[in-house]
Motif scaffolding. Structure first.
Motif, PDB file in Angstrom:
ATOM      1  N   GLN A 169      -7.584  -8.326  97.618  1.00  7.54           N
ATOM      2  CA  GLN A 169      -8.779  -8.057  98.421  1.00  7.54           C
ATOM      3  C   GLN A 169      -9.452  -9.379  98.769  1.00  7.54           C
ATOM      4  N   PRO A 170      -9.023  -9.998  99.890  1.00  7.17           N
ATOM      5  CA  PRO A 170      -9.588 -11.299 100.273  1.00  7.17           C
ATOM      6  C   PRO A 170     -11.105 -11.229 100.414  1.00  7.17           C
ATOM      7  N   ARG A 171     -11.765 -12.295  99.995  1.00  8.48           N
ATOM      8  CA  ARG A 171     -13.219 -12.389 100.071  1.00  8.48           C
ATOM      9  C   ARG A 171     -13.658 -12.477 101.523  1.00  8.48           C
ATOM     10  N   ASN A 172     -14.575 -11.591 101.900  1.00  7.38           N
ATOM     11  CA  ASN A 172     -15.081 -11.574 103.266  1.00  7.38           C
ATOM     12  C   ASN A 172     -16.357 -12.410 103.331  1.00  7.38           C
ATOM     13  N   VAL A 173     -16.262 -13.587 103.938  1.00  2.40           N
ATOM     14  CA  VAL A 173     -17.392 -14.531 103.967  1.00  2.40           C
ATOM     15  C   VAL A 173     -18.229 -14.397 105.228  1.00  2.40           C
ATOM     16  N   TRP A 174     -17.903 -13.444 106.081  1.00  5.76           N
ATOM     17  CA  TRP A 174     -18.548 -13.435 107.392  1.00  5.76           C
ATOM     18  C   TRP A 174     -19.984 -12.961 107.368  1.00  5.76           C
ATOM     19  N   GLY A 175     -20.396 -12.268 106.311  1.00  8.90           N
ATOM     20  CA  GLY A 175     -21.815 -11.968 106.146  1.00  8.90           C
ATOM     21  C   GLY A 175     -22.609 -13.245 105.895  1.00  8.90           C
ATOM     22  N   GLN A 176     -22.032 -14.136 105.072  1.00  5.39           N
ATOM     23  CA  GLN A 176     -22.670 -15.429 104.826  1.00  5.39           C
ATOM     24  C   GLN A 176     -22.691 -16.275 106.092  1.00  5.39           C
ATOM     25  N   HIS A 177     -21.582 -16.279 106.814  1.00  6.75           N
ATOM     26  CA  HIS A 177     -21.529 -17.032 108.065  1.00  6.75           C
ATOM     27  C   HIS A 177     -22.592 -16.536 109.041  1.00  6.75           C
ATOM     28  N   GLU A 178     -22.750 -15.223 109.115  1.00  4.98           N
ATOM     29  CA  GLU A 178     -23.738 -14.664 110.045  1.00  4.98           C
ATOM     30  C   GLU A 178     -25.153 -15.060 109.643  1.00  4.98           C
ATOM     31  N   ALA A 179     -25.432 -15.075 108.343  1.00  8.65           N
ATOM     32  CA  ALA A 179     -26.762 -15.485 107.876  1.00  8.65           C
ATOM     33  C   ALA A 179     -27.010 -16.955 108.215  1.00  8.65           C
ATOM     34  N   MET A 180     -26.005 -17.798 108.048  1.00  5.56           N
ATOM     35  CA  MET A 180     -26.126 -19.211 108.418  1.00  5.56           C
ATOM     36  C   MET A 180     -26.412 -19.347 109.906  1.00  5.56           C
ATOM     37  N   LEU A 181     -25.640 -18.596 110.715  1.00  7.18           N
ATOM     38  CA  LEU A 181     -25.812 -18.650 112.162  1.00  7.18           C
ATOM     39  C   LEU A 181     -27.199 -18.176 112.572  1.00  7.18           C
ATOM     40  N   ASP A 182     -27.684 -17.113 111.938  1.00  2.00           N
ATOM     41  CA  ASP A 182     -29.014 -16.586 112.265  1.00  2.00           C
ATOM     42  C   ASP A 182     -30.103 -17.634 111.998  1.00  2.00           C
ATOM     43  N   ALA A 183     -29.969 -18.347 110.868  1.00  6.28           N
ATOM     44  CA  ALA A 183     -30.958 -19.374 110.537  1.00  6.28           C
ATOM     45  C   ALA A 183     -30.908 -20.518 111.541  1.00  6.28           C
ATOM     46  N   ILE A 184     -29.701 -20.907 111.931  1.00  7.79           N
ATOM     47  CA  ILE A 184     -29.548 -21.977 112.928  1.00  7.79           C
ATOM     48  C   ILE A 184     -30.124 -21.532 114.265  1.00  7.79           C
ATOM     49  N   ALA A 185     -29.793 -20.304 114.677  1.00 11.25           N
ATOM     50  CA  ALA A 185     -30.269 -19.783 115.960  1.00 11.25           C
ATOM     51  C   ALA A 185     -31.779 -19.627 115.988  1.00 11.25           C
ATOM     52  N   ALA A 186     -32.384 -19.431 114.820  1.00 11.77           N
ATOM     53  CA  ALA A 186     -33.847 -19.311 114.738  1.00 11.77           C
ATOM     54  C   ALA A 186     -34.522 -20.674 114.647  1.00 11.77           C
ATOM     55  N   GLY A 187     -33.720 -21.731 114.560  1.00  7.59           N
ATOM     56  CA  GLY A 187     -34.291 -23.065 114.437  1.00  7.59           C
ATOM     57  C   GLY A 187     -34.875 -23.348 113.060  1.00  7.59           C
ATOM     58  N   ASP A 188     -34.478 -22.557 112.070  1.00  2.00           N
ATOM     59  CA  ASP A 188     -34.995 -22.703 110.703  1.00  2.00           C
ATOM     60  C   ASP A 188     -34.094 -23.676 109.947  1.00  2.00           C
ATOM     61  N   ALA A 189     -34.374 -24.959 110.083  1.00  2.00           N
ATOM     62  CA  ALA A 189     -33.504 -26.001 109.537  1.00  2.00           C
ATOM     63  C   ALA A 189     -33.410 -25.942 108.018  1.00  2.00           C
ATOM     64  N   GLN A 190     -34.526 -25.707 107.347  1.00  2.00           N
ATOM     65  CA  GLN A 190     -34.528 -25.693 105.886  1.00  2.00           C
ATOM     66  C   GLN A 190     -33.657 -24.570 105.342  1.00  2.00           C
ATOM     67  N   THR A 191     -33.821 -23.365 105.896  1.00  2.00           N
ATOM     68  CA  THR A 191     -33.018 -22.236 105.439  1.00  2.00           C
ATOM     69  C   THR A 191     -31.548 -22.434 105.802  1.00  2.00           C
ATOM     70  N   ALA A 192     -31.285 -22.965 106.981  1.00  2.99           N
ATOM     71  CA  ALA A 192     -29.906 -23.198 107.400  1.00  2.99           C
ATOM     72  C   ALA A 192     -29.204 -24.151 106.448  1.00  2.99           C
ATOM     73  N   GLU A 193     -29.871 -25.236 106.073  1.00  8.71           N
ATOM     74  CA  GLU A 193     -29.266 -26.188 105.135  1.00  8.71           C
ATOM     75  C   GLU A 193     -29.029 -25.537 103.776  1.00  8.71           C
ATOM     76  N   MET A 194     -29.991 -24.778 103.291  1.00  5.02           N
ATOM     77  CA  MET A 194     -29.863 -24.117 101.997  1.00  5.02           C
ATOM     78  C   MET A 194     -28.692 -23.141 102.002  1.00  5.02           C
ATOM     79  N   LEU A 195     -28.581 -22.355 103.068  1.00  7.56           N
ATOM     80  CA  LEU A 195     -27.492 -21.377 103.158  1.00  7.56           C
ATOM     81  C   LEU A 195     -26.135 -22.062 103.297  1.00  7.56           C
ATOM     82  N   GLY A 196     -26.093 -23.175 104.042  1.00 14.80           N
ATOM     83  CA  GLY A 196     -24.844 -23.902 104.195  1.00 14.80           C
ATOM     84  C   GLY A 196     -24.337 -24.437 102.874  1.00 14.80           C
ATOM     85  N   ARG A 197     -25.235 -25.038 102.086  1.00 12.82           N
ATOM     86  CA  ARG A 197     -24.846 -25.560 100.770  1.00 12.82           C
ATOM     87  C   ARG A 197     -24.445 -24.427  99.835  1.00 12.82           C
TER      88      ARG A 197
END
Length: 229
Positions: A173-201
């Motif tokens: 059962q491969p790990r599905n990371v696309w929920g995390q990717h979507e959250a990262m993208l949402d933060a970037i698209a919202a211009g929320d740099a702090q949250t985007a960096e935190m989610l990326g790390r």
């Protein structure tokens, strides 16, 4: 392996083809690499194969075989941990800068990459899953507008592909990371740099824990006390 057409970036194509054989589990750790056989299967001369093998050796994917030649290097858990630690810092930087500079582009073009990734997971294609993951991260690197990030990540991605392939081929059962990717993208698209960096790390750190756990469970790598640095 399919026959490759002669192109300016032939060495890159050969490098990719060999890495896919390793990531797909067709060339296992300890497998001897036969230059002439690879050249024949790919329909290319020995020179681009030789150059691609030298690059893979410098990246730690291959190592010298006893006597002569090369073999697929065993995975080293300490190496994997250190690599992901570095990735976490760079990915966090890329996400932060992407949010600061290109929120609109992220919102416009990012969702298609998310859909492609989820489609690859649904299809169960390991190579497509790895390619989709790489495409998403390289999209963020481009959005960051930092020309040093993608080249700095090149060697990391070579080994990340190998680790991902090893885990995917041994995980029912491969790990599905696309929920995390979507959250990262949402933060970037919202211009929320702090949250985007935190989610990326966070995304990379969690990936490291998961990958290492699976490698140890499958016996694909020795534990960190036994690993050779």
């Amino acid at each position: 392996m399919k026959i490759l057409e002669t192109q300016p970036k032939l060495v890159e194509q050969v490098h990719k083809a060999i890495l896919e054989e390793i990531s797909g589990g067709r060339l296992r750790p300890g497998s001897r690499i036969i230059q002439e056989q690879i050249a024949k299967e790919l329909g290319v001369s020995r020179q681009p194969v030789q150059q691609a093998l030298a690059l893979l050796r410098s990246q730690g994917v291959l190592r010298d075989a006893p006597g002569r030649g090369l073999l697929v290097a065993p995975l080293d858990v300490r190496y994997v941990r250190n690599m992901y630690d570095m990735r976490a810092v760079i990915e966090g930087l890329a996400c932060r800068r992407a949010a600061e500079l290109n929120a609109k582009k992220a919102k416009a073009k990012g969702p298609a990459l998310i859909r492609a990734g989820r489609k690859a997971v649904a299809a169960g294609s390991y190579n497509d899953m790895i390619s989709a993951d790489m495409a998403f991260h390289h999209f963020i690197y481009a959005l960051s507008e930092n020309p040093f990030i993608a080249p700095a990540m090149e060697a990391h991605w070579t080994n990340t592909q190998r680790v991902m392939g090893e885990v995917l081929t041994n995980d029912e059962q491969p790990r599905n990371v696309w929920g995390q990717h979507e959250a990262m993208l949402d933060a970037i698209a919202a211009g929320d740099a702090q949250t985007a960096e935190m989610l990326g790390r966070q995304h990379i750190s969690q990936a490291a824990d998961f990958m290492i756990e699976r490698l140890l469970e499958s016996g694909s790598a020795p534990d960190e006390e036994q690993a050779i640095v």
